[in-house]
Design an enzyme around this catalytic site. Sequence first.
Site, PDB file in Angstrom:
ATOM      1  N   GLY A  12       0.783  -1.225   0.000  1.00  0.00           N
ATOM      2  CA  GLY A  12       0.000   0.000   0.000  1.00  0.00           C
ATOM      3  C   GLY A  12       0.817   1.277   0.000  1.00  0.00           C
ATOM      4  NE  ARG A  64      -9.792 -14.753 -12.967  1.00  0.00           N
ATOM      5  CZ  ARG A  64      -8.906 -14.458 -12.020  1.00  0.00           C
ATOM      6  NH1 ARG A  64      -9.160 -13.522 -11.123  1.00  0.00           N
ATOM      7  NH2 ARG A  64      -7.759 -15.078 -11.965  1.00  0.00           N
ATOM      8  NE  ARG A  90     -10.080 -11.387  -7.302  1.00  0.00           N
ATOM      9  CZ  ARG A  90     -10.323 -12.691  -7.223  1.00  0.00           C
ATOM     10  NH1 ARG A  90      -9.737 -13.433  -6.327  1.00  0.00           N
ATOM     11  NH2 ARG A  90     -11.180 -13.246  -8.065  1.00  0.00           N
ATOM     12  CB  ILE A  91      -7.415 -11.144 -13.738  1.00  0.00           C
ATOM     13  CG1 ILE A  91      -5.904 -11.126 -13.996  1.00  0.00           C
ATOM     14  CG2 ILE A  91      -8.209 -11.022 -15.037  1.00  0.00           C
ATOM     15  CD1 ILE A  91      -5.395 -12.307 -14.785  1.00  0.00           C
ATOM     16  CG  LEU A  92     -10.649  -6.432 -11.549  1.00  0.00           C
ATOM     17  CD1 LEU A  92     -10.411  -4.923 -11.579  1.00  0.00           C
ATOM     18  CD2 LEU A  92     -11.449  -6.823 -10.319  1.00  0.00           C
ATOM     19  CG  ASN A 106      -3.874  -0.891 -12.606  1.00  0.00           C
ATOM     20  OD1 ASN A 106      -3.732  -1.108 -11.398  1.00  0.00           O
ATOM     21  ND2 ASN A 106      -3.217  -1.576 -13.535  1.00  0.00           N
ATOM     22  CG  HIS A 108       1.340  -2.303 -15.404  1.00  0.00           C
ATOM     23  ND1 HIS A 108       0.995  -3.541 -14.889  1.00  0.00           N
ATOM     24  CD2 HIS A 108       2.335  -2.540 -16.296  1.00  0.00           C
ATOM     25  CE1 HIS A 108       1.733  -4.467 -15.453  1.00  0.00           C
ATOM     26  NE2 HIS A 108       2.560  -3.891 -16.302  1.00  0.00           N
ATOM     27  CB  SER A 135       1.785   3.171 -17.413  1.00  0.00           C
ATOM     28  OG  SER A 135       2.941   2.943 -18.172  1.00  0.00           O
ATOM     29  CG  ASP A 144      -1.769  -4.659 -16.924  1.00  0.00           C
ATOM     30  OD1 ASP A 144      -2.418  -4.124 -16.006  1.00  0.00           O
ATOM     31  OD2 ASP A 144      -1.030  -5.655 -16.746  1.00  0.00           O
ATOM     32  CD  GLU A 173       4.563   2.001  -9.132  1.00  0.00           C
ATOM     33  OE1 GLU A 173       4.257   1.213 -10.025  1.00  0.00           O
ATOM     34  OE2 GLU A 173       4.594   1.668  -7.935  1.00  0.00           O
TER      35      GLU A 173
END
Length: 209
Positions: A12, A64, A90-92, A106, A108, A135, A144, A173
């Site tokens: 975090g 999912r 997690r992949i959404l 997001n 990345h 990014s 992504d 970032e």
Amino acid sequence: CCRVLVLISGNGSNLQAVIDGCDDNVHAEVVGVISNKPDAYGLVRAHHSEIDTSCVIAHQGETRSDYDIRLKQAIDKYQPDLIVLAGFMRILTDEFVQQFEGRMINIHPSLLPKYTGLHTHQRAIDAGDNQHGASVHFVTPELDAGPVILQAKVPIYPEDDATTLAERVHEQEHAIYPLVVKWFSQNRLIMKDGAAYLDSKPLDVMGYA
Ligand code: GAR
């Protein structure tokens, strides 16, 4: 005031940067933090800042789409204007993402479109790249691949390993993510027809991407 909800899975540090960036001069407030991991250190950070937290932990064997339905319910309680994915690993599902089109961003750890997915720092080193970075992008169903809003570049030195390079990227970032949240809260940032615009100007043409 722009209600910001941050989704995390771990340390975090980007959550912290966004919390710190939402100071008195910025019309944005982190109203909640959701983690899919109960031991994420980011939850401790949220508590220190007296921010409400929820955990949405995946059940064994859960699909999912079932997970994403529970996640959506947890999100709706906060009525967010902006959803910030900050190391949420997690992949959404497409259905989930479509519900928040133009309202979910997001960060990345690569110069997208290079190195989507995992292990981006090692992959940049292995490829012999001399620059790397991070990014911030709008989230679209393809992983992504949403339109890039802002990137930060860092050099890769011959003596770098994935750890030293990750540190250099992290620092950047923490600079760019709060800035993008600020733009969004000022209503300066939108996604339209699959492209990102700042002050009505397409961002890729401005040379950020
Ligand atoms: C960040 O480097 C972020 O770019 C990356 O996870 C890290 C989270 O660090 N995200 C992804 O890899 C998403 N696919 P943090 O928990 O300290 O903010």
